[in-house]
Design a protein around this motif. Structure first.
Motif, PDB file in Angstrom:
ATOM      1  N   ALA A  22       0.823  -1.212   0.000  1.00 19.60           N
ATOM      2  CA  ALA A  22       0.000   0.000   0.000  1.00 19.60           C
ATOM      3  C   ALA A  22       0.860   1.265   0.000  1.00 19.60           C
ATOM      4  CB  ALA A  22      -0.926   0.000   1.214  1.00 19.60           C
ATOM      5  N   GLU A  23       2.153   1.126   0.405  1.00 17.38           N
ATOM      6  CA  GLU A  23       3.016   2.306   0.488  1.00 17.38           C
ATOM      7  C   GLU A  23       3.770   2.553  -0.817  1.00 17.38           C
ATOM      8  OE1 GLU A  23       4.638   2.272   4.932  1.00 17.38           O
ATOM      9  OE2 GLU A  23       4.833   0.331   3.981  1.00 17.38           O
ATOM     10  N   LEU A  24       3.527   1.716  -1.829  1.00 20.25           N
ATOM     11  CA  LEU A  24       4.283   1.828  -3.077  1.00 20.25           C
ATOM     12  C   LEU A  24       3.492   2.620  -4.103  1.00 20.25           C
ATOM     13  CD1 LEU A  24       5.405  -1.886  -3.435  1.00 20.25           C
ATOM     14  CD2 LEU A  24       6.768   0.001  -2.552  1.00 20.25           C
ATOM     15  N   SER A  25       4.212   3.319  -4.985  1.00 18.09           N
ATOM     16  CA  SER A  25       3.548   3.929  -6.127  1.00 18.09           C
ATOM     17  C   SER A  25       3.230   2.829  -7.137  1.00 18.09           C
ATOM     18  CB  SER A  25       4.470   4.957  -6.766  1.00 18.09           C
ATOM     19  OG  SER A  25       5.524   4.292  -7.427  1.00 18.09           O
ATOM     20  N   GLY A  26       2.362   3.148  -8.114  1.00 18.66           N
ATOM     21  CA  GLY A  26       1.967   2.152  -9.110  1.00 18.66           C
ATOM     22  C   GLY A  26       3.177   1.565  -9.829  1.00 18.66           C
ATOM     23  N   GLY A  27       4.130   2.433 -10.191  1.00 18.33           N
ATOM     24  CA  GLY A  27       5.297   1.958 -10.923  1.00 18.33           C
ATOM     25  C   GLY A  27       6.168   1.062 -10.065  1.00 18.33           C
ATOM     26  N   MET A  28       6.337   1.432  -8.791  1.00 12.94           N
ATOM     27  CA  MET A  28       7.151   0.600  -7.892  1.00 12.94           C
ATOM     28  C   MET A  28       6.475  -0.748  -7.662  1.00 12.94           C
ATOM     29  SD  MET A  28       8.206   3.572  -5.253  1.00 12.94           S
ATOM     30  CE  MET A  28       9.132   2.755  -3.959  1.00 12.94           C
ATOM     31  N   ALA A  29       5.141  -0.719  -7.500  1.00 13.71           N
ATOM     32  CA  ALA A  29       4.425  -1.980  -7.285  1.00 13.71           C
ATOM     33  C   ALA A  29       4.659  -2.912  -8.466  1.00 13.71           C
ATOM     34  CB  ALA A  29       2.928  -1.718  -7.112  1.00 13.71           C
ATOM     35  N   ARG A  30       4.648  -2.352  -9.662  1.00 13.22           N
ATOM     36  CA  ARG A  30       4.879  -3.199 -10.830  1.00 13.22           C
ATOM     37  C   ARG A  30       6.299  -3.751 -10.860  1.00 13.22           C
ATOM     38  NH1 ARG A  30       1.092  -0.665 -15.569  1.00 13.22           N
ATOM     39  NH2 ARG A  30      -0.326  -0.142 -13.886  1.00 13.22           N
ATOM     40  N   ARG A  31       7.233  -2.946 -10.390  1.00 14.32           N
ATOM     41  CA  ARG A  31       8.614  -3.452 -10.379  1.00 14.32           C
ATOM     42  C   ARG A  31       8.776  -4.555  -9.333  1.00 14.32           C
ATOM     43  NH1 ARG A  31      11.113   2.328 -10.015  1.00 14.32           N
ATOM     44  NH2 ARG A  31      13.102   1.365  -9.434  1.00 14.32           N
ATOM     45  N   VAL A  32       8.110  -4.396  -8.192  1.00 14.93           N
ATOM     46  CA  VAL A  32       8.162  -5.471  -7.187  1.00 14.93           C
ATOM     47  C   VAL A  32       7.537  -6.739  -7.774  1.00 14.93           C
ATOM     48  CG1 VAL A  32       7.351  -6.245  -4.935  1.00 14.93           C
ATOM     49  CG2 VAL A  32       8.090  -3.885  -5.246  1.00 14.93           C
ATOM     50  N   ALA A  33       6.395  -6.553  -8.448  1.00 13.08           N
ATOM     51  CA  ALA A  33       5.734  -7.709  -9.042  1.00 13.08           C
ATOM     52  C   ALA A  33       6.630  -8.351 -10.091  1.00 13.08           C
ATOM     53  CB  ALA A  33       4.409  -7.287  -9.667  1.00 13.08           C
ATOM     54  N   LEU A  34       7.402  -7.525 -10.782  1.00  8.85           N
ATOM     55  CA  LEU A  34       8.330  -8.053 -11.784  1.00  8.85           C
ATOM     56  C   LEU A  34       9.417  -8.882 -11.103  1.00  8.85           C
ATOM     57  CD1 LEU A  34       9.273  -8.208 -14.647  1.00  8.85           C
ATOM     58  CD2 LEU A  34      10.197  -5.899 -14.480  1.00  8.85           C
ATOM     59  N   ALA A  35       9.943  -8.348  -9.983  1.00  7.27           N
ATOM     60  CA  ALA A  35      10.950  -9.102  -9.235  1.00  7.27           C
ATOM     61  C   ALA A  35      10.381 -10.434  -8.762  1.00  7.27           C
ATOM     62  CB  ALA A  35      11.423  -8.279  -8.031  1.00  7.27           C
ATOM     63  N   ARG A  36       9.127 -10.412  -8.338  1.00  9.12           N
ATOM     64  CA  ARG A  36       8.489 -11.643  -7.902  1.00  9.12           C
ATOM     65  C   ARG A  36       8.305 -12.598  -9.081  1.00  9.12           C
ATOM     66  NH1 ARG A  36       2.444 -11.570  -5.494  1.00  9.12           N
ATOM     67  NH2 ARG A  36       1.987 -11.170  -7.661  1.00  9.12           N
ATOM     68  N   GLY A  37       7.930 -12.024 -10.241  1.00  7.59           N
ATOM     69  CA  GLY A  37       7.716 -12.849 -11.429  1.00  7.59           C
ATOM     70  C   GLY A  37       8.965 -13.583 -11.863  1.00  7.59           C
ATOM     71  N   ILE A  38      10.144 -12.941 -11.673  1.00  9.71           N
ATOM     72  CA  ILE A  38      11.380 -13.581 -12.127  1.00  9.71           C
ATOM     73  C   ILE A  38      12.073 -14.331 -10.997  1.00  9.71           C
ATOM     74  CG2 ILE A  38      11.789 -11.967 -14.016  1.00  9.71           C
ATOM     75  CD1 ILE A  38      13.816 -10.552 -12.125  1.00  9.71           C
ATOM     76  N   ALA A  39      11.416 -14.410  -9.823  1.00 10.80           N
ATOM     77  CA  ALA A  39      12.071 -15.018  -8.656  1.00 10.80           C
ATOM     78  C   ALA A  39      12.502 -16.453  -8.934  1.00 10.80           C
ATOM     79  CB  ALA A  39      11.147 -14.965  -7.448  1.00 10.80           C
ATOM     80  N   LEU A  40      11.685 -17.188  -9.680  1.00 10.74           N
ATOM     81  CA  LEU A  40      12.005 -18.595  -9.927  1.00 10.74           C
ATOM     82  C   LEU A  40      12.752 -18.774 -11.252  1.00 10.74           C
ATOM     83  CD1 LEU A  40       8.658 -20.248  -8.768  1.00 10.74           C
ATOM     84  CD2 LEU A  40      10.859 -20.428  -7.627  1.00 10.74           C
ATOM     85  N   ASP A  41      13.294 -17.682 -11.797  1.00  6.82           N
ATOM     86  CA  ASP A  41      13.986 -17.710 -13.086  1.00  6.82           C
ATOM     87  C   ASP A  41      13.175 -18.430 -14.164  1.00  6.82           C
ATOM     88  OD1 ASP A  41      16.265 -16.285 -12.290  1.00  6.82           O
ATOM     89  OD2 ASP A  41      17.012 -18.074 -11.259  1.00  6.82           O
ATOM     90  N   PRO A  42      12.017 -17.867 -14.535  1.00  6.85           N
ATOM     91  CA  PRO A  42      11.152 -18.544 -15.495  1.00  6.85           C
ATOM     92  C   PRO A  42      11.728 -18.491 -16.911  1.00  6.85           C
ATOM     93  CG  PRO A  42      10.288 -16.370 -15.030  1.00  6.85           C
ATOM     94  CD  PRO A  42      11.477 -16.554 -14.136  1.00  6.85           C
ATOM     95  N   MET A  43      11.193 -19.379 -17.767  1.00 11.23           N
ATOM     96  CA  MET A  43      11.659 -19.364 -19.154  1.00 11.23           C
ATOM     97  C   MET A  43      10.956 -18.259 -19.937  1.00 11.23           C
ATOM     98  SD  MET A  43       9.612 -22.652 -20.605  1.00 11.23           S
ATOM     99  CE  MET A  43       7.852 -22.819 -20.315  1.00 11.23           C
ATOM    100  N   MET A  44       9.783 -17.830 -19.420  1.00 10.93           N
ATOM    101  CA  MET A  44       9.120 -16.717 -20.100  1.00 10.93           C
ATOM    102  C   MET A  44       8.395 -15.819 -19.119  1.00 10.93           C
ATOM    103  SD  MET A  44       5.943 -18.629 -21.915  1.00 10.93           S
ATOM    104  CE  MET A  44       4.430 -17.748 -21.766  1.00 10.93           C
ATOM    105  N   MET A  45       8.245 -14.558 -19.509  1.00  9.65           N
ATOM    106  CA  MET A  45       7.503 -13.584 -18.719  1.00  9.65           C
ATOM    107  C   MET A  45       6.367 -13.045 -19.575  1.00  9.65           C
ATOM    108  SD  MET A  45       8.053 -12.743 -15.612  1.00  9.65           S
ATOM    109  CE  MET A  45       7.229 -11.196 -15.309  1.00  9.65           C
ATOM    110  N   MET A  46       5.208 -12.929 -18.953  1.00  7.46           N
ATOM    111  CA  MET A  46       4.077 -12.336 -19.667  1.00  7.46           C
ATOM    112  C   MET A  46       3.747 -11.015 -18.975  1.00  7.46           C
ATOM    113  SD  MET A  46       1.648 -15.583 -20.533  1.00  7.46           S
ATOM    114  CE  MET A  46       1.592 -16.391 -18.959  1.00  7.46           C
ATOM    115  N   TYR A  47       3.650  -9.960 -19.757  1.00  9.49           N
ATOM    116  CA  TYR A  47       3.368  -8.633 -19.202  1.00  9.49           C
ATOM    117  C   TYR A  47       1.980  -8.198 -19.651  1.00  9.49           C
ATOM    118  CZ  TYR A  47       8.435  -8.548 -18.560  1.00  9.49           C
ATOM    119  OH  TYR A  47       9.720  -8.847 -18.214  1.00  9.49           O
ATOM    120  N   ASP A  48       1.106  -7.941 -18.686  1.00 12.58           N
ATOM    121  CA  ASP A  48      -0.248  -7.512 -19.021  1.00 12.58           C
ATOM    122  C   ASP A  48      -0.337  -5.998 -18.863  1.00 12.58           C
ATOM    123  OD1 ASP A  48      -2.896  -7.258 -19.479  1.00 12.58           O
ATOM    124  OD2 ASP A  48      -3.565  -8.228 -17.630  1.00 12.58           O
TER     125      ASP A  48
END
Lengths: 269, 258, 158
Positions: free
Chosen positions: A144-170
Motif C-alpha cells: 500500500a506504500e508503493l507507487s503504481g510503478g514501484m508496485a509493478r517493479r516489485v511484481a516483476l521481481a516476484r515474477g522472475i524469482a524462480l527464473d522462469p523461461m518466459m515472462m508475460m506482461y499484461d
C-alpha cells in the motif's frame, strides 16, 4: 500468410474463445519466438489479457490448441499445469501483490512455496531480484506504500524469482508517468536479454511497446490483422493497422459510434 | 405471464448453479487441509483475524443479553413467586438458543462480511490470479485456512457468549434485584443438562460456524471482481448467513429438543 | 501486521478463554460433574407412587439440599417404585428411622424428596433402605377423597 518460426516457445493454432455469446477469439494463430520480446497489440476489449490467461492455463479455450514449450497447456493434469506455471512469470496490470505481505515477503513468496531453499539462501535471492529492479531499499515497505510503478517493479521481481523461461506482461505501461514507463521499458528489455527469457507484452500503448518489441502481432475483432517485425507493422499498408499504430482519430474505426443522423436526433421529441 | 415464468426459471437455474459452485468449494477446501497442517501459522493468523477480533463484540453482547434476560426474567418470574428459577431461565435461553444464534449473527456481521470483502478484493486486484500463476492454489492457500478458522472459532465464541451471559444475568438478578445467590446457581445446575443443553448448543454453533464461513468464502470467491460487486457480495453474505442461521436454528431445535 | 509471536499469544488466549467458558458451562451451569460423584453414597427408598418425581431431583433435610435422586425404577414383584438417592458424604449421620416424603416445591414447582430424621442412634449405611416413606400427593386422589368424604357426610355441597 502466417509466418511461423522454427520451434517457437508458444504456438497457438485456431484459438477460439467465447465469453457468453461474445466471441473474443475466432481462429487466432500466434507464434511466440524464443528469446525475443513479442508484443500483442490491439484496442481495448480485444481480449489481450484473456490471451495471457489462456496461455497460463487459467482459462480454457472453446477450440484450438495452445502449446507452450511443446506441450498442450489444456491437456495437462493440474499437477503438471502447476509445474509448467513455475516456469512462467506473469506481471499483472495491477501488480497483484499480496497486500498483507511486505515487499520482501512478496518476492520471497514463490521461493518459499516452491524452492525449498534455506532461509539464508532465499534472503540472498530476494535481495538480488530486488536489486535487479532497483528496489532493494524498499524491501520493508508494504504494497500500500508503493507507487503504481514501484508496485509493478516489485511484481516483476516476484515474477522472475524462480527464473522462469518466459515472462508475460499484461498492460505494463498503463497509467505510468514517463519516468517509470522508461524504467519498465528498460527492465523488460534488460531482463529478457540478460537471462535469455522469452517475453510477451500485451499492450495498447503502441509507441512504447513498439520501441522494445522484436516481433509484433496486432489483433482486432477476434482475428490477427497484422504481424511481423517492428518495421513491417509500423509501415503496414493495412488502413486499420495504420490508424491503430498511429493513433489517428478517424479511419476504418469511425470517430462516431453508429447512430441516427444528428439532425434527426435533435429534432426528435 | 410467459416472461414471468421464464424469469422464475432463470432465477431457479441460477440458484442451482450457484449452489453447485458452492458445493464444489467444499471438497476443494478439504483437499487443502493436509497442506495446511504443515503450516499452522496460516491457520493461527486466520483464527486471529476471525476469532480474536470478533471476541470483544461477542463478549460485550453476551454480558448485555444476559443482563436483559435477568431483568425480564425476574419481572415475569416474580409474578409467580418463582424468582429462584431465574438462573435456569437465563442459562437455558442462552445455552440452547441465544448463545449459538446471536453469536452466529454477530459473526456473520463482523467476521463473515470481512472475509467476503477481503477475498473479493483479492480477486478484484488479481491477487488470486497471481497466486495461480505462481503455481499456488488459491483455494488451498487462501480459503482453506479461513474456513477452518471460522469453523473452530464459532463454538468457542458461542461458549464465551453464553458463559458471560450467565454472569450478566447473575449480576442483575442476584446483585441488583436480590435473588438468592444459592438458588440461582443450584436451580441452574439441577435443570440444565450437560448433554441435552450444553452439547446441543455446541453442536448448533459448530453447524453455524460451518455454514457462515462457507457462505462468506463462497460469496467472496465468486464475487464479481469490481468494487460494486464486492460490496454486493458482502451484503449478501450478511443477509444470507442471518437467514440461513435462523432457519437452521428452527430445524436443529426441532430435531434436538422436539 | 502483528508479529507471529503476538498472534500466537493472542490466539492462545482466545482458545483458552473459549475453553474456560465451555468448562464453566459444563461445571457451574450444568450437571456435568453430577456435582456429588464419588463423594456420595447411595440409599434406596420404596414408594407406592412417586408422582412427578424425576431423576436429578433434589433431596433435602430441613429444606437444605443434601443429595439428589439418581434413578427411579419399577419393581414388578411388589408393584412399587424403587428410588435410589445419592447423598453427599458430609451427611453420613442420617438416622435409620428417617422418614422419606415426596414434596412439591410451591404450587406448580417440581417434586423433590424431603428426609425427616428420626431419633435412632444408628445411622443409615451406604446402600441401605429408608424404610418409612410417604408417597407423592396426587391431586386427583385428593379430589376424589374429598368428594367421597363429602358424600359420606351426607351433605350435597354441589
Amino acid at each position: 500468410m502466417h509466418h511461423s518460426f522454427p520451434d517457437p516457445l508458444v504456438s497457438i493454432r485456431g484459438l477460439v474463445y467465447r465469453r457468453g455469446d461474445l466471441v473474443i477469439f475466432d481462429g487466432v494463430d500466434i507464434d511466440i519466438p524464443r528469446g525475443k520480446i513479442t508484443a500483442v497489440m490491439g484496442p481495448s476489449g480485444t481480449g489481450k489479457t484473456t490471451l495471457l490467461k489462456l496461455i497460463g492455463g487459467q482459462l480454457r479455450p472453446a477450440g484450438g490448441r495452445i502449446e507452450v514449450d511443446g506441450v498442450d497447456v489444456h491437456r495437462l493434469s493440474t499437477r503438471d499445469l502447476y509445474r509448467l506455471r513455475m516456469r512462467m512469470g506473469m506481471l499483472f496490470q495491477s501488480g497483484a501483490l499480496l497486500t498483507d505481505l511486505s515487499v520482501f515477503e512478496n518476492v520471497a513468496y514463490p521461493l518459499r512455496e516452491h524452492s525449498g531453499l534455506p532461509e539464508s539462501m532465499i534472503r540472498k535471492l530476494v535481495l538480488l531480484k530486488l536489486e535487479a529492479v532497483g528496489l532493494r531499499g524498499a524491501r520493508a515497505l508494504m504494497p500500500a506504500e508503493l507507487s503504481g510503478g514501484m508496485a509493478r517493479r516489485v511484481a516483476l521481481a516476484r515474477g522472475i524469482a524462480l527464473d522462469p523461461m518466459m515472462m508475460m506482461y499484461d498492460e505494463p505501461f498503463t497509467g505510468q508517468d514517463p519516468i517509470s514507463m522508461g524504467v519498465l521499458l528498460k527492465l523488460i528489455r534488460v531482463l529478457n536479454d540478460a537471462s535469455r527469457m522469452t517475453s510477451i507484452v500485451v499492450s495498447h500503448d503502441v509507441r512504447e511497446t513498439a520501441e522494445i518489441a522484436d516481433w509484433i502481432y496486432v489483433i482486432s475483432a477476434g482475428k490477427v490483422v497484422e504481424h511481423g517485425d517492428r518495421e513491417a507493422v509500423m509501415n503496414s499498408e493495412n488502413a486499420w493497422t495504420r490508424q491503430f499504430m498511429n493513433g489517428l482519430p478517424d479511419g476504418p474505426v469511425p470517430f462516431h459510434v453508429a447512430a441516427t443522423p444528428l439532425r434527426d436526433d435533435l429534432l426528435a421529441r | 405471464m410467459v416472461t414471468m415464468l421464464a424469469q422464475l426459471g432463470r432465477w431457479g437455474l441460477n440458484a442451482v448453479q450457484r449452489l453447485g459452485l458452492a458445493v464444489l468449494l467444499l471438497p476443494a477446501m478439504a483437499a487443502g487441509t493436509v497442506a495446511l497442517l504443515r503450516r499452522p501459522m496460516l491457520l493461527l493468523r486466520q483464527i486471529f483475524s476471525i476469532g480474536v477480533l470478533t471476541f470483544s463484540i461477542v463478549a460485550v453482547a453476551g454480558v448485555f443479553v444476559g443482563m436483559v434476560l435477568g431483568l425480564q426474567g425476574y419481572y415475569i418470574l416474580a409474578q409467580f413467586a418463582a424468582e429462584e428459577a431465574l438462573g435456569v431461565m437465563v442459562a437455558a435461553s442462552l445455552v440452547r438458543e441465544l448463545g449459538p444464534v446471536v453469536t452466529a449473527l454477530l459473526f456473520a456481521g463482523r467476521a463473515g462480511s470481512a472475509l467476503t470483502a477481503e477475498i473479493g478484493l483479492m480477486k478484484a486486484t488479481e491477487q488470486l490470479s497471481g497466486l495461480e500463476m505462481m503455481a499456488v492454489n488459491p483455494i488451498y492457500r487462501v480459503l482453506t485456512p479461513r474456513f477452518w478458522a471460522g469453523f473452530l472459532s464459532m463454538p468457542l465464541l458461542a461458549a464465551v457468549f453464553s458463559a458471560l451471559g450467565v454472569m450478566g444475568g447473575w449480576f442483575v438478578g442476584v446483585v441488583l434485584l436480590g435473588v438468592d445467590d444459592g438458588s440461582y446457581w443450584t436451580q441452574m445446575v439441577l435443570k440444565i443438562d450437560f448433554s441435552d443443553d450444553i452439547l446441543n448448543g455446541v453442536i448448533k454453533s459448530v453447524v453455524f460456524g460451518f455454514v457462515c464461513t462457507w457462505i462468506a468464502l463462497y460469496q467472496g470467491y465468486h464475487a464479481i471482481p469490481t468494487s460494486a460487486g464486492v460490496g454486493q457480495a458482502t451484503t449478501r453474505t450478511v443477509v444470507l448467513s442471518s437467514l440461513v442461521v435462523l432457519g437452521l436454528d428452527f430445524l436443529l431445535t426441532a430435531l434436538m429438543f422436539g | 501486521m502483528q508479529s507471529n509471536r503476538t498472534i500466537e499469544v493472542m490466539v492462545g488466549t482466545f482458545i483458552l478463554a473459549g475453553l474456560v467458558a465451555l468448562f464453566f458451562l459444563a461445571i457451574r451451569v450444568s450437571n456435568f460433574s453430577g456435582e456429588l460423584g464419588s463423594d456420595s453414597y447411595p440409599l434406596t427408598a420404596r414408594f407406592d407412587n412417586v408422582g412427578g418425581l424425576t431423576e436429578r431431583a433434589k433431596v433435602t433435610i430441613a429444606g437444605v439440599r443434601v443429595g439428589r435422586v439418581e434413578s427411579i425404577r419399577f419393581d414388578p414383584a411388589t408393584f412399587e417404585a424403587v428410588v435410589t438417592l445419592r447423598i453427599d458424604n458430609r451427611y453420613n449421620q442420617i438416622p435409620d428411622d428417617t422418614f422419606a416424603k415426596i414434596y412439591t416445591a410451591g404450587l406448580l414447582g417440581e417434586q423433590y424428596i424431603g428426609l425427616d430424621p428420626g431419633g435412632s442412634p444408628f445411622p443409615l449405611k451406604p446402600g441401605e433402605e429408608v424404610v418409612y416413606t410417604q408417597s407423592a400427593l396426587v391431586l386427583e386422589d385428593m379430589i376424589s377423597q374429598f368428594l367421597f368424604s363429602k358424600a359420606e357426610g351426607g351433605s350435597s355441597g354441589f
